[in-house]
Design a protein around this motif. Sequence first.
Motif, short mmCIF file in Angstrom:
data_model
loop_
_atom_site.label_atom_id
_atom_site.label_comp_id
_atom_site.label_asym_id
_atom_site.label_seq_id
_atom_site.Cartn_x
_atom_site.Cartn_y
_atom_site.Cartn_z
N GLY A 57 0.78 -1.23 0.00
CA GLY A 57 0.00 0.00 0.00
C GLY A 57 0.80 1.27 0.00
N LEU A 58 1.77 1.40 -0.90
CA LEU A 58 2.59 2.62 -0.91
C LEU A 58 1.77 3.87 -1.19
CD1 LEU A 58 5.95 1.57 -2.63
CD2 LEU A 58 5.47 2.00 -0.22
N VAL A 59 0.67 3.73 -1.92
CA VAL A 59 -0.15 4.90 -2.21
C VAL A 59 -0.78 5.46 -0.94
CG1 VAL A 59 -2.35 3.72 -2.65
CG2 VAL A 59 -1.80 5.82 -3.91
N GLU A 60 -0.84 4.64 0.13
CA GLU A 60 -1.34 5.09 1.43
C GLU A 60 -0.20 5.42 2.38
OE1 GLU A 60 -5.38 3.17 2.63
OE2 GLU A 60 -4.06 1.54 2.02
N GLY A 61 1.02 5.46 1.86
CA GLY A 61 2.16 5.75 2.70
C GLY A 61 2.82 4.52 3.28
N GLY A 62 2.32 3.33 2.90
CA GLY A 62 2.92 2.08 3.36
C GLY A 62 2.09 1.41 4.44
N THR A 63 1.78 0.13 4.24
CA THR A 63 1.09 -0.67 5.24
C THR A 63 1.84 -2.00 5.37
OG1 THR A 63 -0.42 -1.52 3.54
CG2 THR A 63 -1.18 0.36 4.86
N THR A 64 1.40 -2.84 6.30
CA THR A 64 2.08 -4.10 6.55
C THR A 64 2.03 -5.00 5.32
OG1 THR A 64 1.37 -3.96 8.86
CG2 THR A 64 2.21 -6.09 8.09
N PRO A 65 3.17 -5.52 4.87
CA PRO A 65 3.18 -6.43 3.71
C PRO A 65 2.74 -7.83 4.12
CG PRO A 65 5.39 -6.24 4.57
CD PRO A 65 4.53 -5.30 5.39
N SER A 66 2.43 -8.66 3.13
CA SER A 66 2.10 -10.04 3.43
C SER A 66 3.36 -10.79 3.86
CB SER A 66 1.48 -10.73 2.21
OG SER A 66 2.48 -11.02 1.24
#
Length: 283
Positions: A57-66
């Motif tokens: 989710g880089l478009v959201e600034g980054g979230t936890t990856p799988s």
Amino acid sequence: MDDGFLMEVCVDSVESAVNAERGGKARGPGGRGRRRRGGTGVTRLSAGAGRIELCAGLVEGGTTPSMGLLQVVKQCVRVPVFVMIRPRGGDFLYSDREVEVMKADIRLAKLHGADGLVFGALTEDGRIDTELCTALLAVCRPLPVTFHRAFDMVHDPLVALETLISLGFERVLTSGCDSSALEGLSLIKRLAEQVWNGVICSVCDMGLFPPGGGITERNLQRILEGSTASEFHCSARSARDSGMKFRNPNVAMGASFSAPEYSIKVADVAKVRTLNAIAKNIV
């Protein structure tokens, strides 16, 4: 730093992780590159990323990856991989259930070979959530931990930095609490001077909004010289066309601000090398 600035590349795919590392020396037999360690959670190649931050989710600034992504990335690269722990986009005020998700993700990331973790949490009045950060740090240990750009949303950055030092974070990512690292240079310099014996201050500017912003070959020298920071954090991405031959122009899989369906952004080997070359030439 005695061997120059360190570049951390933020990636959201195996291809980008490999490209970030490939910015270094050409690989030898078996695909292994030469390396040497320096500092906490750092691998230095001649011209590639010294560290990778793995996100979704880089478009959201980054979230936890799988964890599947982490597992495969660890099989493909040798540079240290720090994993983003952020259960959703938006603010950094988390519910009790979101905290449980974060703790579970930290444990899984450690199990699957993460070399470090990246998170941030704030109180409703814009201060570092010391209670939550202390609890999450305990789950992360003994791995090094970075406080991410939640820092740029704090009420008082100088006080917040002292809090992070006391809590035991190894580094903080920041654009100087402004819209870009260039705009925030004066504050980044103050922060970097404040932490000479505390956490590492890493200049971060992903340039997601507007597209084409962020740390580039046009502004990196000015940012590093003006900030006195010892590390910089970027995505070094370029768009490549999808391999799809059939395309349906009437359907979009994401929101209106998402990337086009048939354009894929990945870390660019040439950009990685160029940025690192610029950093190495700064005395």
